[in-house]
Design a protein around this motif. Structure first.
Motif, mmCIF file in Angstrom:
data_model
loop_
_atom_site.group_PDB
_atom_site.id
_atom_site.type_symbol
_atom_site.label_atom_id
_atom_site.label_comp_id
_atom_site.label_asym_id
_atom_site.label_seq_id
_atom_site.Cartn_x
_atom_site.Cartn_y
_atom_site.Cartn_z
ATOM 1 N N SER A 197 -18.422 0.459 -37.879
ATOM 2 C CA SER A 197 -18.459 1.292 -36.670
ATOM 3 C C SER A 197 -18.768 0.478 -35.409
ATOM 4 N N GLU A 198 -19.589 -0.566 -35.546
ATOM 5 C CA GLU A 198 -19.900 -1.407 -34.386
ATOM 6 C C GLU A 198 -18.651 -2.128 -33.896
ATOM 7 N N GLY A 199 -17.836 -2.583 -34.843
ATOM 8 C CA GLY A 199 -16.590 -3.240 -34.480
ATOM 9 C C GLY A 199 -15.621 -2.290 -33.806
ATOM 10 N N LEU A 200 -15.569 -1.052 -34.286
ATOM 11 C CA LEU A 200 -14.703 -0.042 -33.665
ATOM 12 C C LEU A 200 -15.175 0.282 -32.253
ATOM 13 N N ARG A 201 -16.491 0.342 -32.064
ATOM 14 C CA ARG A 201 -17.025 0.625 -30.737
ATOM 15 C C ARG A 201 -16.678 -0.520 -29.769
ATOM 16 N N PHE A 202 -16.817 -1.739 -30.233
ATOM 17 C CA PHE A 202 -16.492 -2.908 -29.411
ATOM 18 C C PHE A 202 -15.010 -2.904 -29.017
ATOM 19 N N TYR A 203 -14.150 -2.497 -29.939
ATOM 20 C CA TYR A 203 -12.706 -2.589 -29.746
ATOM 21 C C TYR A 203 -12.108 -1.385 -29.026
ATOM 22 N N LEU A 204 -12.718 -0.212 -29.175
ATOM 23 C CA LEU A 204 -12.105 1.018 -28.688
ATOM 24 C C LEU A 204 -12.814 1.650 -27.487
ATOM 25 N N ILE A 205 -14.064 1.321 -27.253
ATOM 26 C CA ILE A 205 -14.808 1.935 -26.146
ATOM 27 C C ILE A 205 -15.068 0.873 -25.073
ATOM 28 N N PRO A 206 -14.439 0.985 -23.915
ATOM 29 C CA PRO A 206 -14.585 -0.045 -22.877
ATOM 30 C C PRO A 206 -16.027 -0.191 -22.389
ATOM 31 N N ASP A 207 -16.465 -1.414 -22.323
ATOM 32 C CA ASP A 207 -17.772 -1.744 -21.761
ATOM 33 C C ASP A 207 -17.525 -2.834 -20.716
ATOM 34 N N PHE A 208 -17.511 -2.438 -19.449
ATOM 35 C CA PHE A 208 -17.108 -3.377 -18.403
ATOM 36 C C PHE A 208 -18.190 -4.405 -18.075
ATOM 37 N N THR A 209 -19.382 -4.250 -18.646
ATOM 38 C CA THR A 209 -20.361 -5.335 -18.510
ATOM 39 C C THR A 209 -19.903 -6.551 -19.323
ATOM 40 N N ARG A 210 -19.272 -6.298 -20.477
ATOM 41 C CA ARG A 210 -18.696 -7.398 -21.265
ATOM 42 C C ARG A 210 -17.552 -8.059 -20.495
ATOM 43 N N PHE A 211 -16.820 -7.229 -19.753
ATOM 44 C CA PHE A 211 -15.654 -7.696 -19.000
ATOM 45 C C PHE A 211 -16.036 -8.779 -17.997
ATOM 46 N N THR A 212 -17.259 -8.673 -17.471
ATOM 47 C CA THR A 212 -17.694 -9.605 -16.422
ATOM 48 C C THR A 212 -18.400 -10.844 -16.970
ATOM 49 N N GLU A 213 -18.674 -10.877 -18.260
ATOM 50 C CA GLU A 213 -19.436 -11.985 -18.829
ATOM 51 C C GLU A 213 -18.743 -13.334 -18.642
ATOM 52 N N ASN A 214 -17.413 -13.352 -18.739
ATOM 53 C CA ASN A 214 -16.651 -14.589 -18.586
ATOM 54 C C ASN A 214 -16.100 -14.761 -17.173
ATOM 55 N N GLY A 215 -16.527 -13.875 -16.272
ATOM 56 C CA GLY A 215 -15.992 -13.897 -14.914
ATOM 57 C C GLY A 215 -14.796 -12.969 -14.813
ATOM 58 N N VAL A 216 -14.795 -12.092 -13.841
ATOM 59 C CA VAL A 216 -13.718 -11.110 -13.701
ATOM 60 C C VAL A 216 -12.370 -11.800 -13.521
#
Length: 456
Positions: A197-216
């Motif tokens: 379920s954690e993998g599904l959450r990572f893959y299917l539910i957008p978390d834009f804080t992760r999006f910025t980790e590598n630089g937008v």
């Protein structure tokens, strides 16, 4: 022109074109780059760029192929205004297809070898270091890698030798059907693992804080690059299939179907990999080694892992093989268009040529490993990939864009008329400004950033 071979069905065109697009960029690169750049948020941005970048260029390639009834070797000759030099792109397209196969066949061989390794239990009881050692040992053995590369080449050219309908179309239909069946089996197994379920959450539910980790900016460029390169546009690899289809349906509608199928395979590959990684506490952003090192280690820990491991590498092999067969068909068509040789003779000549041309990539990991053309630690494969992915694909796509929109080329009216012939979704006429002026700038940006990322 009337003797041009045709697909036996619309489904054949869609499946083979999707098979060409469904390659290792989808099922190998897409999962690990999604893992590196934040999961679901990255996927959303990738899908936006797939529509904005990939879709219109693919329609243009299909249009040039269908209007000319030729492969990229001759299509520009047929359509270009008298006295112009657009046909020079045909030589770049031919070079691109040969260069792509010079390293793609080697990776296809790796996938086939891993079916055998998993089936015979070579990974049984090994930890991650042991699995990595198996991969590195394979790279160090030129004879072993040559065997699997040659096997992939011979099988693919044999299928092409049977003809478009009896060989390429029939086998690719069966291969793609099996690919989807295996995908579904593996997806069901993956999402039902404890902790998935954690993998599904990572893959299917957008978390834009992760999006910025590598630089937008880096993340957007990665999504842009993946959307652009996954379809292998710009070297005429798709144009050939346009020349094999009739004018019953619009090319925009057909391209949407192909992109949907291509994206579905990539999406399902993620549904296999991310739940599995999270279920066994593995970082899904580990890079290119995810498939060859990380996943065999996961299968080792999974109940029934050997069976699912074999199925996974059969799926990966089918994905690679479908692209190889499609590009080989393109290469065969080049020779037949240019020299008028028979299919059997063309297959024989090109089969030998591709085997010989693929050897430098194989040897670059072992006996020629001292040659590091892109800097310390690089290989001949890196150089070949760089020439294709960072040069021929973006620059070739630029040529297709300009050829289909400029009055000095084939022109907007001719392109639009060809794309809209038949029933189905029409190409939006209001998009002319975008594809004529904005999209070429985006492609140029991708080209420049590719160099910057490589040599910064």
């Amino acid at each position: 022109m009337n003797n041009r071979e045709r697909f036996s069905s619309r489904l054949g065109f869609i499946l083979i074109s999707a098979g060409c697009a469904v390659g290792l960029g989808n099922v190998w690169r897409f999962p690990y780059i999604t893992g590196q750049y934040g999961g679901a948020a990255f996927v959303l941005v990738y899908l936006v760029f797939l529509v904005l970048l990939g879709l219109p260029i693919m329609i243009m390639e299909f249009s040039v192929g269908r209007a000319s009834q030729k492969s990229a070797a001759r299509s520009f000759h047929v359509l270009e205004p008298a006295g112009t030099k657009w046909h020079l792109q045909g030589y770049a397209c031919m070079a691109g297809n040969y260069l792509l196969m010079m390293f793609y066949t080697t990776v296809g061989g790796w996938m086939a070898a891993y079916i055998f390794k998993t089936l015979t239990g070579e990974f049984k009881g090994l930890d991650s270091d042991g699995v990595a050692a198996v991969f590195n040992d394979m790279l160090a053995r030129p004879g072993y890698m040559t065997f699997w590369m040659v096997l992939v080449v011979l099988l693919s050219f044999f299928i092409c030798s049977l003809g478009l309908q009896k060989g390429v179309e029939r086998i690719t239909k069966a291969m793609m059907s099996c690919l989807f069946l295996i995908l579904l089996i593996l997806c069901i197994r993956s999402v039902t693992l404890p902790g998935a379920s954690e993998g599904l959450r990572f893959y299917l539910i957008p978390d834009f804080t992760r999006f910025t980790e590598n630089g937008v900016g880096n993340t957007i460029f990665a999504a842009m690059g993946q959307a652009f390169f996954t379809l292998s546009l710009g070297i005429g690899a798709m144009a050939i299939f346009g020349s094999y289809i009739g004018k019953d349906h619009t090319l925009t509608g057909e391209t949407i179907n192909i992109c949907l199928l291509d994206t579905l395979v990539a999406f399902l590959a993620g549904l296999i990999i991310f739940p599995s990684c999270f279920a066994f506490g593995v970082d899904p952003g580990q890079g290119p080694g995810l498939v060859f090192i990380t996943l065999p280690n996961i299968f080792n820990q999974m109940v029934g892992g050997r069976i699912f491991g074999v199925l996974f590498f059969v799926f990966m092999t089918f994905a690679a093989q479908s692209t190889i067969i499609a590009v080989f068909e393109n290469i065969i068509s080049f020779s037949m268009d240019l020299f008028g040789t028979s299919r059997k003779k063309t297959v024989l000549i090109n089969g030998i040529a591709i085997i010989l041309l693929s050897l430098p990539c194989v040897f670059g990991f072992n006996i020629w490993s001292g040659f590091q053309p892109m800097g310390a630690g690089s290989t001949i494969q890196d150089l070949e990939d760089f020439i294709v992915s960072n040069n021929l694909l973006p620059l070739g796509s630029m040529v297709y864009l300009l050829f289909c929109t400029s009055r000095y080329g084939w022109g907007w009216k001719n392109f639009l008329a060809e794309a809209d012939t038949g029933k189905g979704v029409k190409f939006p006429a209001w998009a002319r400004v975008y594809v004529s002026y904005i999209l070429p700038l985006i492609v140029l940006f991708i080209f420049i950033m590719g160099y910057y990322q490589k040599f910064k």
